[in-house]
Design a protein around this motif. Structure first.
Motif, PDB file in Angstrom:
ATOM      1  N   ILE A 182      27.971  43.523  26.372  1.00  0.00           N
ATOM      2  CA  ILE A 182      29.035  43.447  27.374  1.00  0.00           C
ATOM      3  C   ILE A 182      29.238  44.809  28.051  1.00  0.00           C
ATOM      4  CG2 ILE A 182      31.542  43.069  27.705  1.00  0.00           C
ATOM      5  CD1 ILE A 182      30.047  40.480  27.090  1.00  0.00           C
ATOM      6  N   ASP A 183      29.204  45.846  27.249  1.00  0.00           N
ATOM      7  CA  ASP A 183      29.451  47.185  27.744  1.00  0.00           C
ATOM      8  C   ASP A 183      28.431  47.608  28.812  1.00  0.00           C
ATOM      9  OD1 ASP A 183      30.939  49.487  27.830  1.00  0.00           O
ATOM     10  OD2 ASP A 183      29.772  50.505  26.275  1.00  0.00           O
ATOM     11  N   ASP A 184      27.273  46.971  28.800  1.00  0.00           N
ATOM     12  CA  ASP A 184      26.207  47.313  29.744  1.00  0.00           C
ATOM     13  C   ASP A 184      26.251  46.524  31.044  1.00  0.00           C
ATOM     14  OD1 ASP A 184      24.925  49.326  28.556  1.00  0.00           O
ATOM     15  OD2 ASP A 184      23.377  48.113  27.575  1.00  0.00           O
ATOM     16  N   ILE A 185      27.109  45.531  31.124  1.00  0.00           N
ATOM     17  CA  ILE A 185      27.149  44.711  32.335  1.00  0.00           C
ATOM     18  C   ILE A 185      27.844  45.497  33.446  1.00  0.00           C
ATOM     19  CG2 ILE A 185      27.963  42.534  33.336  1.00  0.00           C
ATOM     20  CD1 ILE A 185      27.857  41.356  30.505  1.00  0.00           C
ATOM     21  N   PRO A 186      27.177  45.632  34.607  1.00  0.00           N
ATOM     22  CA  PRO A 186      27.716  46.496  35.672  1.00  0.00           C
ATOM     23  C   PRO A 186      29.177  46.230  36.044  1.00  0.00           C
ATOM     24  CG  PRO A 186      25.494  45.821  36.218  1.00  0.00           C
ATOM     25  CD  PRO A 186      25.852  45.084  34.964  1.00  0.00           C
ATOM     26  N   ASP A 187      29.575  44.973  36.164  1.00  0.00           N
ATOM     27  CA  ASP A 187      30.973  44.689  36.517  1.00  0.00           C
ATOM     28  C   ASP A 187      31.927  45.254  35.478  1.00  0.00           C
ATOM     29  OD1 ASP A 187      30.348  43.325  38.791  1.00  0.00           O
ATOM     30  OD2 ASP A 187      30.418  41.345  37.850  1.00  0.00           O
ATOM     31  N   PHE A 188      31.515  45.136  34.217  1.00  0.00           N
ATOM     32  CA  PHE A 188      32.357  45.614  33.136  1.00  0.00           C
ATOM     33  C   PHE A 188      32.402  47.139  33.148  1.00  0.00           C
ATOM     34  CE2 PHE A 188      33.536  46.533  28.749  1.00  0.00           C
ATOM     35  CZ  PHE A 188      34.583  45.646  28.581  1.00  0.00           C
ATOM     36  N   ARG A 189      31.223  47.730  33.338  1.00  0.00           N
ATOM     37  CA  ARG A 189      31.104  49.184  33.430  1.00  0.00           C
ATOM     38  C   ARG A 189      31.992  49.776  34.516  1.00  0.00           C
ATOM     39  NH1 ARG A 189      27.172  52.371  30.926  1.00  0.00           N
ATOM     40  NH2 ARG A 189      27.966  51.908  28.855  1.00  0.00           N
ATOM     41  N   MET A 190      32.006  49.050  35.621  1.00  0.00           N
ATOM     42  CA  MET A 190      32.782  49.534  36.750  1.00  0.00           C
ATOM     43  C   MET A 190      34.246  49.741  36.338  1.00  0.00           C
ATOM     44  SD  MET A 190      33.144  47.694  40.413  1.00  0.00           S
ATOM     45  CE  MET A 190      34.774  47.032  40.381  1.00  0.00           C
ATOM     46  N   ILE A 191      34.765  48.781  35.588  1.00  0.00           N
ATOM     47  CA  ILE A 191      36.164  48.872  35.174  1.00  0.00           C
ATOM     48  C   ILE A 191      36.390  49.972  34.144  1.00  0.00           C
ATOM     49  CG2 ILE A 191      38.009  47.655  33.984  1.00  0.00           C
ATOM     50  CD1 ILE A 191      37.438  45.288  35.426  1.00  0.00           C
ATOM     51  N   THR A 192      35.484  50.042  33.174  1.00  0.00           N
ATOM     52  CA  THR A 192      35.695  51.080  32.163  1.00  0.00           C
ATOM     53  C   THR A 192      35.527  52.474  32.779  1.00  0.00           C
ATOM     54  OG1 THR A 192      33.417  50.723  31.406  1.00  0.00           O
ATOM     55  CG2 THR A 192      35.157  49.705  30.106  1.00  0.00           C
ATOM     56  N   ILE A 210      42.445  46.790  40.153  1.00  0.00           N
ATOM     57  CA  ILE A 210      41.145  46.310  39.671  1.00  0.00           C
ATOM     58  C   ILE A 210      40.661  45.150  40.533  1.00  0.00           C
ATOM     59  CG2 ILE A 210      39.923  45.264  37.727  1.00  0.00           C
ATOM     60  CD1 ILE A 210      41.909  46.751  35.892  1.00  0.00           C
ATOM     61  N   ILE A 211      41.561  44.256  40.848  1.00  0.00           N
ATOM     62  CA  ILE A 211      41.163  43.120  41.685  1.00  0.00           C
ATOM     63  C   ILE A 211      40.697  43.588  43.061  1.00  0.00           C
ATOM     64  CG2 ILE A 211      42.094  41.087  42.890  1.00  0.00           C
ATOM     65  CD1 ILE A 211      43.160  40.125  40.334  1.00  0.00           C
ATOM     66  N   GLU A 212      41.354  44.599  43.570  1.00  0.00           N
ATOM     67  CA  GLU A 212      40.902  45.162  44.851  1.00  0.00           C
ATOM     68  C   GLU A 212      39.482  45.698  44.748  1.00  0.00           C
ATOM     69  OE1 GLU A 212      45.269  46.407  46.615  1.00  0.00           O
ATOM     70  OE2 GLU A 212      43.847  48.038  46.106  1.00  0.00           O
ATOM     71  N   ALA A 213      39.242  46.436  43.673  1.00  0.00           N
ATOM     72  CA  ALA A 213      37.899  47.001  43.489  1.00  0.00           C
ATOM     73  C   ALA A 213      36.849  45.904  43.299  1.00  0.00           C
ATOM     74  CB  ALA A 213      37.901  47.952  42.293  1.00  0.00           C
ATOM     75  N   LEU A 214      37.219  44.867  42.545  1.00  0.00           N
ATOM     76  CA  LEU A 214      36.271  43.769  42.317  1.00  0.00           C
ATOM     77  C   LEU A 214      36.005  42.996  43.609  1.00  0.00           C
ATOM     78  CD1 LEU A 214      37.622  42.336  38.922  1.00  0.00           C
ATOM     79  CD2 LEU A 214      35.483  43.607  39.251  1.00  0.00           C
ATOM     80  N   SER A 215      37.029  42.876  44.434  1.00  0.00           N
ATOM     81  CA  SER A 215      36.906  42.112  45.682  1.00  0.00           C
ATOM     82  C   SER A 215      35.790  42.666  46.571  1.00  0.00           C
ATOM     83  CB  SER A 215      38.214  42.140  46.465  1.00  0.00           C
ATOM     84  OG  SER A 215      39.204  41.480  45.742  1.00  0.00           O
ATOM     85  N   VAL A 216      35.638  43.974  46.534  1.00  0.00           N
ATOM     86  CA  VAL A 216      34.592  44.606  47.336  1.00  0.00           C
ATOM     87  C   VAL A 216      33.212  44.050  46.952  1.00  0.00           C
ATOM     88  CG1 VAL A 216      33.484  46.818  47.896  1.00  0.00           C
ATOM     89  CG2 VAL A 216      35.972  46.705  47.569  1.00  0.00           C
ATOM     90  N   HIS A 217      33.043  43.771  45.655  1.00  0.00           N
ATOM     91  CA  HIS A 217      31.742  43.284  45.179  1.00  0.00           C
ATOM     92  C   HIS A 217      31.572  41.784  45.319  1.00  0.00           C
ATOM     93  CE1 HIS A 217      30.274  46.943  43.092  1.00  0.00           C
ATOM     94  NE2 HIS A 217      31.549  47.247  43.229  1.00  0.00           N
ATOM     95  N   VAL A 218      32.590  41.048  44.914  1.00  0.00           N
ATOM     96  CA  VAL A 218      32.404  39.598  44.772  1.00  0.00           C
ATOM     97  C   VAL A 218      33.241  38.783  45.749  1.00  0.00           C
ATOM     98  CG1 VAL A 218      31.810  39.810  42.335  1.00  0.00           C
ATOM     99  CG2 VAL A 218      34.188  39.375  42.992  1.00  0.00           C
ATOM    100  N   GLY A 219      34.010  39.454  46.589  1.00  0.00           N
ATOM    101  CA  GLY A 219      34.886  38.724  47.509  1.00  0.00           C
ATOM    102  C   GLY A 219      36.203  38.399  46.828  1.00  0.00           C
ATOM    103  N   SER A 220      37.238  38.333  47.603  1.00  0.00           N
ATOM    104  CA  SER A 220      38.573  38.211  47.002  1.00  0.00           C
ATOM    105  C   SER A 220      38.777  36.873  46.306  1.00  0.00           C
ATOM    106  CB  SER A 220      39.655  38.440  48.055  1.00  0.00           C
ATOM    107  OG  SER A 220      39.411  37.576  49.144  1.00  0.00           O
ATOM    108  N   PHE A 271      38.350  38.921  37.044  1.00  0.00           N
ATOM    109  CA  PHE A 271      39.265  39.786  36.303  1.00  0.00           C
ATOM    110  C   PHE A 271      39.663  39.142  34.974  1.00  0.00           C
ATOM    111  CE2 PHE A 271      43.604  41.005  35.136  1.00  0.00           C
ATOM    112  CZ  PHE A 271      43.431  42.372  34.974  1.00  0.00           C
ATOM    113  N   LYS A 272      40.002  37.866  35.030  1.00  0.00           N
ATOM    114  CA  LYS A 272      40.388  37.142  33.820  1.00  0.00           C
ATOM    115  C   LYS A 272      39.270  37.166  32.775  1.00  0.00           C
ATOM    116  CE  LYS A 272      42.044  32.706  33.448  1.00  0.00           C
ATOM    117  NZ  LYS A 272      42.397  31.398  34.087  1.00  0.00           N
ATOM    118  N   ALA A 273      38.052  36.961  33.274  1.00  0.00           N
ATOM    119  CA  ALA A 273      36.903  36.946  32.366  1.00  0.00           C
ATOM    120  C   ALA A 273      36.648  38.330  31.758  1.00  0.00           C
ATOM    121  CB  ALA A 273      35.661  36.461  33.109  1.00  0.00           C
ATOM    122  N   LEU A 274      36.787  39.358  32.578  1.00  0.00           N
ATOM    123  CA  LEU A 274      36.578  40.715  32.072  1.00  0.00           C
ATOM    124  C   LEU A 274      37.607  41.055  30.999  1.00  0.00           C
ATOM    125  CD1 LEU A 274      35.839  42.427  35.495  1.00  0.00           C
ATOM    126  CD2 LEU A 274      34.213  42.231  33.604  1.00  0.00           C
TER     127      LEU A 274
END
Ligand SMILES: Nc1ncnc2c1ncn2[C@@H]1O[C@H](COP(=O)(O)OP(=O)(O)O)[C@@H](O)[C@H]1O
Ligand SMILES: [Mg+2]
Lengths: 162, 252
Positions: free
Chosen positions: A91-101, A116-126, A133-136
């Motif tokens: 899990i620690d190696d997954i880029p989305d997860f890494r981004m948050i940590t 965090i949701i704002e940052a994720l939105s850039v990658h995956v769309g809002s 986020f819930k999954a992370l």
């Protein structure tokens, strides 16, 4: 190569482990129809769990056959604590997860759900960011790398217990 | 030394009465549980399994017969007996940790100690990381893990479980069965005996050292079988299936 978090977003650890156990029980390899029959679950429901297990390196799918891997054997013989440690590395190696940590480490303070949701939105769309986020949070809690308070909506990094 | 049974169920019968009409639910159920017993009661829906458990934990009185725990008549407030429910029975407004602490609060354990004990059992069921989560943030399997941690936290001698897997999907259920069996092999953890009821024959054969078979209503004991299969059990082996078939033929 692990890309984004999507494949494990909609399934639970228990489902993935249950699936690996079931395939192990029928000899470690089976086709999808057989597995579906064995575990009494529709292929529709099974699909995302198979994808998730494959994504984590616990299953190999080849010409319709699903086969468990050495990593799954290791996982099956492990206790709860060892299982978490094995999954933590993945899990620690997954880029989305890494981004948050990484964000958390750089910020040096709790992160808010909103940023965090704002940052994720850039990658995956809002539209997908909230689910992601819930999954992370779910997986981050499970592997003991994240702490989340859903009342203050603050996320902090955590050192896993031993 | 011969162990005194932990639990004695002596000729328990139960009827409900409606408009002076008797509705018999259980009849002459009789068995003992001793330390290290993992016993499953299996019977079709409506055979009185939940009623039997409620009688055993003292929440309901039998119409006739008696239940003894460590030689004494059972009491509803006995802290040595804990229960896990099919529906999880969690409080949605409390965190995982607070849900687990509930039974300890009732026992009068001090806050600091409560926290310590709750964490120990949250960890045992693999939920470290979710201490501050609310039930709505958990998957079904994790909710039931909270139910199990809460039951174990009071360090009961006897753990009763009423269809604990039947609201979970088949994969989650199987994973949790295995983890419970793993916990059961740890002698440092409570309980001393487990009594589980289920309508699923395969599940009973997978989990139990001994299976008690109830007929359809009114639930009568039609067999008590020692399942001598080695563990871990494989549900694909002919010996396993032999037991399942045997119980199946007894019930129908
Ligand atoms: N408090 C009650 N009053 C009247 N009937 C009841 C009561 N509790 C259970 N019953 C009836 O007793 C029978 C057995 O119920 P139960 O113990 O829940 O069976 P099981 O758990 O095996 O499905 C059912 O027919 C049920 O409707
Ligand atoms: Mg019932």
């Amino acid at each position: 190569m692990l890309t984004d978090f999507h494949p494990i977003a909609k399934v639970s650890v228990g489902q993935i482990l249950g699936l690996v156990e079931a395939i192990d029980e029928v000899g470690g390899v089976a086709d999808v129809a057989t597995i579906s029959q064995e575990v009494e679950m529709d292929v529709d429901r099974l699909g995302p769990i198979l994808d998730a297990a494959e994504f984590l390196g616990l299953l190999m799918v080849h010409e319709g056959d699903v086969r468990i891997t050495d990593l799954s054997r290791k996982l099956l013989s492990a206790n709860v604590r060892e299982r978490k440690a094995i999954l933590r590395e993945i899990i620690d190696d997954i880029p989305d997860f890494r981004m948050i940590t990484d964000m958390g480490r750089k910020a040096g303070r709790p992160l808010t759900r909103k940023e965090i949701i704002e940052a994720l939105s850039v990658h995956v769309g809002s539209h997908r960011a909230a689910d992601l986020f819930k999954a992370l949070v779910y997986w981050g809690r499970y592997v003991e790398l994240l702490r989340y308070d859903s009342q203050s909506e603050e996320l902090t990094l955590r050192t896993p217990s031993k | 030394m011969v162990d005194r049974p932990l639990l004695q169920v002596k000729d328990v019968a139960k009827s409900f009465f409606e408009n002076a009409k008797e509705f018999k639910v259980l009849d002459l159920v009789r068995f003992d549980l001793t330390e290290r017993d993992f016993v499953c009661v299996v019977g079709p829906s409506g055979s009185g399994k939940s009623t039997l458990l409620r009688i055993i934990v003292g929440l309901e009185k039998p119409t006739s017969g008696e239940v003894f725990f460590e030689g004494e008549p059972i009491r509803a407030d006995n802290p040595q007996v804990a229960m896990v429910f099919q529906s999880f029975a969690l409080f949605p407004w409390l965190t995982v940790e607070k849900n687990v602490e509930l039974g300890l609060e009732a026992k009068g354990t001090l806050p600091e100690e409560r926290r310590k004990i709750a964490r120990k059992f949250i960890d045992a069921v693999g939920l470290t990381g979710f201490e501050d989560a609310f039930p709505r943030e958990l998957s079904g399997g994790m909710k039931q893990r909270v139910g199990i941690a809460r039951a174990l936290a009071i360090e009961p001698l006897l753990l009763c479980m009423d269809e604990p897997f039947s609201s979970l999907d088949p994969l989650t259920a199987q994973n949790l069965r295995d983890e419970i069996l793993q916990l059961w092999t740890n002698p440092d953890l409570p309980p001393k005996a487990v009594l589980m009821v289920t309508h699923a024959i395969e599940e009973a054969v997978y989990m139990a050292d001994r299976v008690i078979v109830l007929s359809s209503r009114p639930g009568r004991m039609i067999a008590e079988l020692e399942i001598d299969l080695p563990r871990p059990r494989n549900r694909k082996e002919p010996e396993f299936y032999g037991w399942v078939d045997e119980i199946y033929s007894l019930i129908v």
